[in-house]
Design a protein around this motif. Structure first.
Motif, short mmCIF file in Angstrom:
data_model
loop_
_atom_site.label_atom_id
_atom_site.label_comp_id
_atom_site.label_asym_id
_atom_site.label_seq_id
_atom_site.Cartn_x
_atom_site.Cartn_y
_atom_site.Cartn_z
N UNK A 3 0.81 -1.22 0.00
CA UNK A 3 0.00 0.00 0.00
C UNK A 3 0.84 1.27 0.00
N UNK A 4 2.11 1.17 -0.41
CA UNK A 4 2.97 2.34 -0.45
C UNK A 4 2.57 3.29 -1.57
N UNK A 5 2.11 2.74 -2.69
CA UNK A 5 1.73 3.57 -3.82
C UNK A 5 0.75 2.82 -4.72
N UNK A 6 -0.36 3.44 -5.01
CA UNK A 6 -1.37 2.89 -5.92
C UNK A 6 -2.19 4.05 -6.45
N UNK A 7 -3.00 3.81 -7.45
CA UNK A 7 -3.84 4.88 -7.99
C UNK A 7 -5.31 4.59 -7.66
N UNK A 8 -6.05 5.67 -7.48
CA UNK A 8 -7.49 5.57 -7.20
C UNK A 8 -8.24 6.60 -8.04
N UNK A 9 -9.52 6.39 -8.17
CA UNK A 9 -10.41 7.37 -8.79
C UNK A 9 -11.14 8.10 -7.68
N UNK A 15 -5.79 9.80 -8.96
CA UNK A 15 -4.72 10.35 -8.12
C UNK A 15 -3.89 9.21 -7.55
N UNK A 16 -2.67 9.52 -7.17
CA UNK A 16 -1.82 8.56 -6.50
C UNK A 16 -2.16 8.57 -5.01
N UNK A 17 -2.15 7.41 -4.41
CA UNK A 17 -2.43 7.28 -2.98
C UNK A 17 -1.45 6.26 -2.40
N UNK A 18 -1.42 6.19 -1.08
CA UNK A 18 -0.56 5.25 -0.38
C UNK A 18 0.35 5.97 0.59
N UNK A 19 0.86 5.24 1.57
CA UNK A 19 1.68 5.86 2.60
C UNK A 19 3.02 6.36 2.06
N UNK A 35 0.93 12.04 4.36
CA UNK A 35 1.02 11.15 3.22
C UNK A 35 -0.40 10.73 2.86
N UNK A 36 -0.57 10.07 1.77
CA UNK A 36 -1.90 9.62 1.36
C UNK A 36 -2.14 8.17 1.75
N UNK A 37 -1.69 7.83 2.96
CA UNK A 37 -1.93 6.49 3.49
C UNK A 37 -3.27 6.41 4.19
N UNK A 38 -3.66 5.21 4.56
CA UNK A 38 -4.96 4.98 5.20
C UNK A 38 -5.10 5.71 6.52
N UNK A 39 -4.00 6.01 7.20
CA UNK A 39 -4.05 6.71 8.49
C UNK A 39 -4.58 8.13 8.34
N UNK A 40 -4.53 8.69 7.16
CA UNK A 40 -4.97 10.07 6.92
C UNK A 40 -6.26 10.13 6.11
#
Length: 89
Positions: A3-9, A15-19, A35-40
């Protein structure tokens, strides 16, 4: 897959997401580094879901969610959920 880097709609945009993705809090006027990780994440699902907008927020602008079902929520989504719950009562 990590989950460090992936793309989402989200909102019709990819956009890029992930910790591993550096970002800035999405609360207007806030410039906190996150960061765009699940914690945020607002809600349970990257990209948004029934309760959360799918935005990414710093600890000052992300509230601990009222249940595991909702996940943590930003202030606007917390207020919207409270309104919905009052209307349903």
């Amino acid at each position: 897959m990590g989950y460090a880097s992936y793309t989402i709609q989200r909102n019709g945009e990819t956009i890029e997401a992930g910790y591993g993705i550096d970002a800035t809090c999405e609360e207007p006027g806030c410039d906190a580094d996150i960061d765009r990780g699940l914690a945020h994440l607002c809600g349970q699902t990257p990209g948004g879901d029934e309760h959360g907008c799918g935005g990414y927020y710093c600890g000052s602008h992300l509230c601990i969610g009222p249940s595991d079902e909702t996940g943590d929520l930003c202030g606007r989504c917390t207020a919207a959920l409270a309104r919905t719950q009052r209307e349903d009562a």
